[in-house]
Design a protein around this motif. Structure first.
Motif, PDB file in Angstrom:
ATOM      1  N   LEU A  73       0.822  -1.208   0.000  1.00 29.36           N
ATOM      2  CA  LEU A  73       0.000   0.000   0.000  1.00 29.36           C
ATOM      3  C   LEU A  73       0.858   1.260   0.000  1.00 29.36           C
ATOM      4  O   LEU A  73       0.522   2.244  -0.652  1.00 29.36           O
ATOM      5  CB  LEU A  73      -0.960  -0.007   1.185  1.00 29.36           C
ATOM      6  N   LYS A  74       1.986   1.230   0.699  1.00 30.79           N
ATOM      7  CA  LYS A  74       2.909   2.369   0.659  1.00 30.79           C
ATOM      8  C   LYS A  74       3.426   2.584  -0.758  1.00 30.79           C
ATOM      9  O   LYS A  74       3.563   3.707  -1.218  1.00 30.79           O
ATOM     10  CB  LYS A  74       4.099   2.135   1.595  1.00 30.79           C
ATOM     11  N   SER A  75       3.690   1.497  -1.443  1.00 30.19           N
ATOM     12  CA  SER A  75       4.191   1.591  -2.808  1.00 30.19           C
ATOM     13  C   SER A  75       3.159   2.190  -3.754  1.00 30.19           C
ATOM     14  O   SER A  75       3.501   2.974  -4.636  1.00 30.19           O
ATOM     15  CB  SER A  75       4.598   0.201  -3.299  1.00 30.19           C
ATOM     16  N   TYR A  76       1.900   1.836  -3.553  1.00 29.76           N
ATOM     17  CA  TYR A  76       0.837   2.326  -4.427  1.00 29.76           C
ATOM     18  C   TYR A  76       0.302   3.693  -4.009  1.00 29.76           C
ATOM     19  O   TYR A  76      -0.035   4.504  -4.855  1.00 29.76           O
ATOM     20  CB  TYR A  76      -0.327   1.333  -4.461  1.00 29.76           C
ATOM     21  N   LEU A  77       0.196   3.934  -2.695  1.00 27.90           N
ATOM     22  CA  LEU A  77      -0.480   5.131  -2.213  1.00 27.90           C
ATOM     23  C   LEU A  77       0.459   6.179  -1.619  1.00 27.90           C
ATOM     24  O   LEU A  77       0.018   7.266  -1.277  1.00 27.90           O
ATOM     25  CB  LEU A  77      -1.525   4.749  -1.151  1.00 27.90           C
ATOM     26  N   GLU A  80       3.104   7.812   3.397  1.00 27.67           N
ATOM     27  CA  GLU A  80       2.272   8.322   4.481  1.00 27.67           C
ATOM     28  C   GLU A  80       0.788   8.238   4.135  1.00 27.67           C
ATOM     29  O   GLU A  80       0.027   9.151   4.448  1.00 27.67           O
ATOM     30  CB  GLU A  80       2.665   9.767   4.805  1.00 27.67           C
ATOM     31  N   PHE A  81       0.367   7.133   3.498  1.00 28.25           N
ATOM     32  CA  PHE A  81      -1.042   7.010   3.147  1.00 28.25           C
ATOM     33  C   PHE A  81      -1.879   7.004   4.419  1.00 28.25           C
ATOM     34  O   PHE A  81      -1.439   6.556   5.464  1.00 28.25           O
ATOM     35  CB  PHE A  81      -1.308   5.785   2.280  1.00 28.25           C
ATOM     36  N   ASP A  82      -3.090   7.524   4.295  1.00 28.97           N
ATOM     37  CA  ASP A  82      -3.963   7.630   5.454  1.00 28.97           C
ATOM     38  C   ASP A  82      -5.334   7.049   5.134  1.00 28.97           C
ATOM     39  O   ASP A  82      -5.549   6.450   4.077  1.00 28.97           O
ATOM     40  CB  ASP A  82      -4.071   9.077   5.934  1.00 28.97           C
ATOM     41  N   GLU A  83      -6.249   7.253   6.049  1.00 23.58           N
ATOM     42  CA  GLU A  83      -7.601   6.713   5.903  1.00 23.58           C
ATOM     43  C   GLU A  83      -8.291   7.259   4.656  1.00 23.58           C
ATOM     44  O   GLU A  83      -8.994   6.526   3.955  1.00 23.58           O
ATOM     45  CB  GLU A  83      -8.399   7.060   7.154  1.00 23.58           C
ATOM     46  N   ASN A  84      -8.107   8.534   4.345  1.00 26.11           N
ATOM     47  CA  ASN A  84      -8.727   9.116   3.156  1.00 26.11           C
ATOM     48  C   ASN A  84      -8.163   8.501   1.880  1.00 26.11           C
ATOM     49  O   ASN A  84      -8.911   8.248   0.940  1.00 26.11           O
ATOM     50  CB  ASN A  84      -8.533  10.635   3.137  1.00 26.11           C
ATOM     51  N   ALA A  85      -6.863   8.263   1.842  1.00 26.29           N
ATOM     52  CA  ALA A  85      -6.268   7.615   0.675  1.00 26.29           C
ATOM     53  C   ALA A  85      -6.836   6.211   0.507  1.00 26.29           C
ATOM     54  O   ALA A  85      -7.092   5.766  -0.616  1.00 26.29           O
ATOM     55  CB  ALA A  85      -4.749   7.568   0.806  1.00 26.29           C
ATOM     56  N   ASN A  88     -10.449   6.557  -0.856  1.00 22.03           N
ATOM     57  CA  ASN A  88     -10.468   7.007  -2.241  1.00 22.03           C
ATOM     58  C   ASN A  88      -9.954   5.966  -3.227  1.00 22.03           C
ATOM     59  O   ASN A  88     -10.120   6.139  -4.433  1.00 22.03           O
ATOM     60  CB  ASN A  88      -9.651   8.297  -2.392  1.00 22.03           C
ATOM     61  N   ASN A  89      -9.341   4.906  -2.735  1.00 21.67           N
ATOM     62  CA  ASN A  89      -8.749   3.896  -3.603  1.00 21.67           C
ATOM     63  C   ASN A  89      -9.240   2.494  -3.263  1.00 21.67           C
ATOM     64  O   ASN A  89      -8.482   1.528  -3.376  1.00 21.67           O
ATOM     65  CB  ASN A  89      -7.214   3.957  -3.492  1.00 21.67           C
ATOM     66  N   MET A  90     -10.495   2.367  -2.861  1.00 19.94           N
ATOM     67  CA  MET A  90     -11.019   1.056  -2.452  1.00 19.94           C
ATOM     68  C   MET A  90     -10.969   0.030  -3.577  1.00 19.94           C
ATOM     69  O   MET A  90     -10.665  -1.134  -3.329  1.00 19.94           O
ATOM     70  CB  MET A  90     -12.449   1.191  -1.924  1.00 19.94           C
ATOM     71  N   THR A  91     -11.219   0.431  -4.797  1.00 22.03           N
ATOM     72  CA  THR A  91     -11.161  -0.512  -5.917  1.00 22.03           C
ATOM     73  C   THR A  91      -9.751  -1.071  -6.045  1.00 22.03           C
ATOM     74  O   THR A  91      -9.566  -2.286  -6.196  1.00 22.03           O
ATOM     75  CB  THR A  91     -11.583   0.181  -7.229  1.00 22.03           C
ATOM     76  N   LEU A  92      -8.774  -0.207  -5.974  1.00 28.48           N
ATOM     77  CA  LEU A  92      -7.375  -0.632  -6.037  1.00 28.48           C
ATOM     78  C   LEU A  92      -7.047  -1.579  -4.888  1.00 28.48           C
ATOM     79  O   LEU A  92      -6.416  -2.625  -5.092  1.00 28.48           O
ATOM     80  CB  LEU A  92      -6.459   0.596  -5.998  1.00 28.48           C
ATOM     81  N   ILE A  93      -7.476  -1.265  -3.694  1.00 32.08           N
ATOM     82  CA  ILE A  93      -7.163  -2.086  -2.525  1.00 32.08           C
ATOM     83  C   ILE A  93      -7.812  -3.460  -2.634  1.00 32.08           C
ATOM     84  O   ILE A  93      -7.178  -4.479  -2.344  1.00 32.08           O
ATOM     85  CB  ILE A  93      -7.572  -1.355  -1.236  1.00 32.08           C
ATOM     86  N   TYR A  94      -9.063  -3.518  -3.092  1.00 36.88           N
ATOM     87  CA  TYR A  94      -9.710  -4.819  -3.294  1.00 36.88           C
ATOM     88  C   TYR A  94      -8.964  -5.636  -4.352  1.00 36.88           C
ATOM     89  O   TYR A  94      -8.787  -6.842  -4.202  1.00 36.88           O
ATOM     90  CB  TYR A  94     -11.176  -4.650  -3.688  1.00 36.88           C
ATOM     91  N   LEU A 120      -4.446   0.953 -11.801  1.00 35.03           N
ATOM     92  CA  LEU A 120      -5.739   1.597 -12.015  1.00 35.03           C
ATOM     93  C   LEU A 120      -5.618   3.103 -12.210  1.00 35.03           C
ATOM     94  O   LEU A 120      -6.576   3.830 -12.061  1.00 35.03           O
ATOM     95  CB  LEU A 120      -6.672   1.308 -10.835  1.00 35.03           C
ATOM     96  N   GLY A 121      -4.407   3.565 -12.499  1.00 35.60           N
ATOM     97  CA  GLY A 121      -4.217   4.990 -12.704  1.00 35.60           C
ATOM     98  C   GLY A 121      -3.912   5.749 -11.431  1.00 35.60           C
ATOM     99  O   GLY A 121      -3.556   6.898 -11.469  1.00 35.60           O
ATOM    100  N   ASN A 122      -4.034   5.094 -10.265  1.00 35.49           N
ATOM    101  CA  ASN A 122      -3.773   5.759  -8.999  1.00 35.49           C
ATOM    102  C   ASN A 122      -2.401   5.418  -8.453  1.00 35.49           C
ATOM    103  O   ASN A 122      -2.045   5.838  -7.372  1.00 35.49           O
ATOM    104  CB  ASN A 122      -4.816   5.328  -7.954  1.00 35.49           C
TER     105      ASN A 122
END
Length: 135
Positions: A73-77, A80-85, A88-94, A120-122
């Motif tokens: 997740l650090k690599s993708y987001l 310092e990714f947080d709850e909002n990130a 906003n990226n639930m599709t990517l996380i799934y 996914l572009g994010n």
């Protein structure tokens, strides 16, 4: 995020009340037994990453997966990714969880391989030049 429905909402709420709401300082054991479920968890910033099992599993494997998931997740987001990130990226996380876990067993957690399949572009560009640098 509730990835699978193997654990009741009441069990998840019990974890929330007994661990998250108590402002866990990090000195407590990272395993909690609640309602015949074992909750194994780690933290990143103010978020808990939790794995739940009803059977006797190898805790080292579970924690290694949780640490790898945070690394992915650090690599993708971003580091310092947080709850909002995350929201906003639930599709990517799934997609990432689907690719890294199969029927509850960890699979491929190599970031460079995952980026071949999931983009996914994010995705945070790590070593790619900015478009303005290409000209």
């Amino acid at each position: 995020m509730h990835y699978r429905d193997d654990v009741s909402r009441a069990g998840a709420d019990s974890f929330r009340l007994q661990v998250v709401a108590t402002k866990n300082t990090g000195t407590e054991a990272p395993v909690k037994r609640i309602e015949n479920n074992s909750f194994l968890y780690t933290r990143h910033l103010n978020m808990f990453f939790v794995a739940v099992t009803r059977s006797n599993v190898n805790p080292a494997l579970v924690f290694e997966y949780l640490y790898q998931l945070v690394r992915i997740l650090k690599s993708y987001l971003g580091d310092e990714f947080d709850e909002n990130a995350m929201r906003n990226n639930m599709t990517l996380i799934y997609e990432l969880m689907d690719e890294t876990m199969d029927f509850g067993y960890p699979q491929n957690c190599a970031v460079d391989v995952l980026k071949l399949y999931i983009n996914l572009g994010n995705v945070k560009a790590q070593d790619e030049p900015e478009p303005s640098q290409l000209t």
